[in-house]
Write an enzyme that holds these catalytic residues in place. Structure first.
Site, PDB file in Angstrom:
ATOM      1  N   LYS A  51     -39.194  76.066   9.320  1.00  0.00           N
ATOM      2  CA  LYS A  51     -38.724  75.440  10.532  1.00  0.00           C
ATOM      3  C   LYS A  51     -39.110  73.970  10.753  1.00  0.00           C
ATOM      4  O   LYS A  51     -38.485  73.237  10.957  1.00  0.00           O
ATOM      5  CB  LYS A  51     -39.254  76.485  11.757  1.00  0.00           C
ATOM      6  CG  LYS A  51     -38.501  75.970  12.974  1.00  0.00           C
ATOM      7  CD  LYS A  51     -39.074  77.019  13.891  1.00  0.00           C
ATOM      8  CE  LYS A  51     -38.252  76.570  15.453  1.00  0.00           C
ATOM      9  NZ  LYS A  51     -38.784  77.449  16.563  1.00  0.00           N
ATOM     10  N   ILE A 128     -49.643  67.161   7.507  1.00  0.00           N
ATOM     11  CA  ILE A 128     -49.489  67.384   8.853  1.00  0.00           C
ATOM     12  C   ILE A 128     -50.153  68.456   9.380  1.00  0.00           C
ATOM     13  O   ILE A 128     -50.629  68.551  10.664  1.00  0.00           O
ATOM     14  CB  ILE A 128     -47.956  67.242   9.144  1.00  0.00           C
ATOM     15  CG1 ILE A 128     -47.003  66.217   8.693  1.00  0.00           C
ATOM     16  CG2 ILE A 128     -47.665  67.429  10.735  1.00  0.00           C
ATOM     17  CD1 ILE A 128     -47.740  64.744   9.023  1.00  0.00           C
ATOM     18  N   GLU A 130     -52.233  71.537  11.126  1.00  0.00           N
ATOM     19  CA  GLU A 130     -53.360  71.556  12.075  1.00  0.00           C
ATOM     20  C   GLU A 130     -53.903  73.010  11.538  1.00  0.00           C
ATOM     21  O   GLU A 130     -53.250  73.917  11.316  1.00  0.00           O
ATOM     22  CB  GLU A 130     -53.121  71.420  13.478  1.00  0.00           C
ATOM     23  CG  GLU A 130     -54.256  71.630  14.282  1.00  0.00           C
ATOM     24  CD  GLU A 130     -53.923  71.410  15.720  1.00  0.00           C
ATOM     25  OE1 GLU A 130     -54.945  71.527  16.701  1.00  0.00           O
ATOM     26  OE2 GLU A 130     -52.798  71.408  16.080  1.00  0.00           O
ATOM     27  N   TYR A 192     -48.819  57.110  20.090  1.00  0.00           N
ATOM     28  CA  TYR A 192     -47.660  56.912  20.556  1.00  0.00           C
ATOM     29  C   TYR A 192     -47.657  55.924  21.859  1.00  0.00           C
ATOM     30  O   TYR A 192     -46.828  55.144  21.994  1.00  0.00           O
ATOM     31  CB  TYR A 192     -46.881  58.013  21.130  1.00  0.00           C
ATOM     32  CG  TYR A 192     -46.997  59.372  19.984  1.00  0.00           C
ATOM     33  CD1 TYR A 192     -47.093  59.015  18.793  1.00  0.00           C
ATOM     34  CD2 TYR A 192     -47.082  60.386  20.281  1.00  0.00           C
ATOM     35  CE1 TYR A 192     -46.841  59.706  17.643  1.00  0.00           C
ATOM     36  CE2 TYR A 192     -46.973  61.716  19.301  1.00  0.00           C
ATOM     37  CZ  TYR A 192     -47.002  61.292  18.019  1.00  0.00           C
ATOM     38  OH  TYR A 192     -46.821  62.323  17.227  1.00  0.00           O
ATOM     39  N   HIS A 285     -59.616  67.788  19.189  1.00  0.00           N
ATOM     40  CA  HIS A 285     -59.560  67.967  17.628  1.00  0.00           C
ATOM     41  C   HIS A 285     -60.965  68.535  16.971  1.00  0.00           C
ATOM     42  O   HIS A 285     -61.994  68.658  17.900  1.00  0.00           O
ATOM     43  CB  HIS A 285     -59.569  66.510  16.967  1.00  0.00           C
ATOM     44  CG  HIS A 285     -58.274  65.964  17.289  1.00  0.00           C
ATOM     45  ND1 HIS A 285     -57.959  64.799  17.341  1.00  0.00           N
ATOM     46  CD2 HIS A 285     -56.981  66.595  17.215  1.00  0.00           C
ATOM     47  CE1 HIS A 285     -56.694  64.541  17.496  1.00  0.00           C
ATOM     48  NE2 HIS A 285     -56.251  65.498  17.308  1.00  0.00           N
TER      49      HIS A 285
END
Length: 331
Positions: A51, A128, A130, A192, A285
């Site tokens: 997905k 990517i 996690e 971002y 994190h």
């Protein structure tokens, strides 16, 4: 229980540091140029038909990234999103001569996928995923240091993007703009924010690297700084750190030495997330934890400021401060 986890994490960091010293650092450093992706970069997706892999591969293609295929052992020989599906990354490399891979593989299998990509000598691996077990990433970290073909970004990161040319990751592409600011960050969402501000100020970005917030990243601040300092298209740098570890302090020492040897130092603006975090509590994190009195935001701010870095006390001022620093060079 928590104290035990903190002690284990600290021990793993120490073991990793000593292990890296034993290996040849110069080998892995040779892969830093692999970070400079462009419009010709060919990308393979590991976990292509899942997905998340499907969603982000399509977005990468829509952005103009040259996605040349992906892997799924159960669907080898088929096509997906109009691209070939291979059984292994080794087969994919032989057929496509890809320059990079994007790892969208579940946590228990992700380290294995990274190791397969290293074995296949993929020049740039962007993980990517996690939640990869830290023992697994410690093993991957040691493997990386013994070779000079593959560069890892991540894990647990938004990825890497060269605005207008190539996107490998999960970042929102519409906020980016080709320009002159290099951005490196441990935090995804704050990346971002810095991107949006440099776009709004019309500076744009030369390259944006999300190194991830895990304790054992494949690419650290110093790696990114070396790239930015040598890149003629990068005029200024934004560095976004977090509490925990010593990556920011190490970066500060590197910046101090690097700028001392340059006739015109490149300006660096930095923000550290987690200034209000209580000691011993992980904030977001896996690597964002203050333990043993080390890794505090105050210590990082102090080290960076002493190295000549302009400190942003709020993420909201990153864009305006880098504009100020660049303007100083004109006078």
């Amino acid at each position: 229980m928590f104290k035990t986890q903190t002690t284990l994490l600290t021990s793993l960091r120490r073991f990793s540091s000593s292990s890296q010293l034993k290996n040849s650092k110069s080998l892995y450093e040779q892969t830093i140029p692999n970070l400079m992706i462009n419009s010709d970069t060919k990308v393979i997706f590991q976990g292509f038909t899942g997905k998340q892999g499907t969603f982000h591969a399509q977005h990468a293609m829509d952005y103009g990234t040259k996605v040349v295929g992906g892997t799924n052992p159960k669907k080898a020989g088929t096509t997906h999103l109009g691209k070939p599906v291979f059984g292994t990354i080794e087969e994919a490399m032989k057929e496509t001569k890809a320059d990079a891979s994007a790892v969208f593989v579940p946590p228990p299998l992700a380290a294995g996928a990274i190791e397969e990509a290293i074995a296949a000598e993929v020049p740039l691996i962007v993980a990517i995923t996690e939640g990869i077990p830290q023992h697994d990433m410690l093993r991957v970290s040691d493997i990386l240091k013994t070779q000079s073909k593959s560069r890892l970004v991540g894990p647990n990161c938004p990825g890497i993007i060269r605005p207008g040319q190539c996107k490998i990751g999960i970042m929102p592409s519409h906020i980016h703009k080709p320009g002159c600011i290099g951005i490196v960050s441990r935090s995804g969402t704050l990346t971002y924010e810095a991107v949006n501000q440099t776009t709004q100020t019309d500076l744009g970005q030369s390259l944006v690297i999300g190194i991830g917030g895990d304790p054992f990243p494949g690419t650290n601040f110093i790696d990114a700084l070396k790239l930015f300092l040598d890149d003629p298209n990068t005029q200024g740098i934004i560095l976004i750190g977090e509490i925990g570890g010593s990556a920011e302090e190490d970066a500060a020492e590197f910046i101090r030495a690097a700028n001392a040897s340059r006739s015109t130092p490149k300006p660096v603006v930095s923000f550290i997330a987690g200034a209000t975090a209580p000691k011993g509590r992980r904030m977001g994190h896996a690597g964002a934890i203050v333990a043993g009195g080390k890794g505090t935001a105050a210590a990082k701010f102090e080290a960076l400021e002493a190295a000549g870095v302009r400190i942003s006390r709020s993420p909201a001022t990153l864009g305006s401060l880098i504009v100020e620093e660049l303007n100083k060079l004109k006078h």
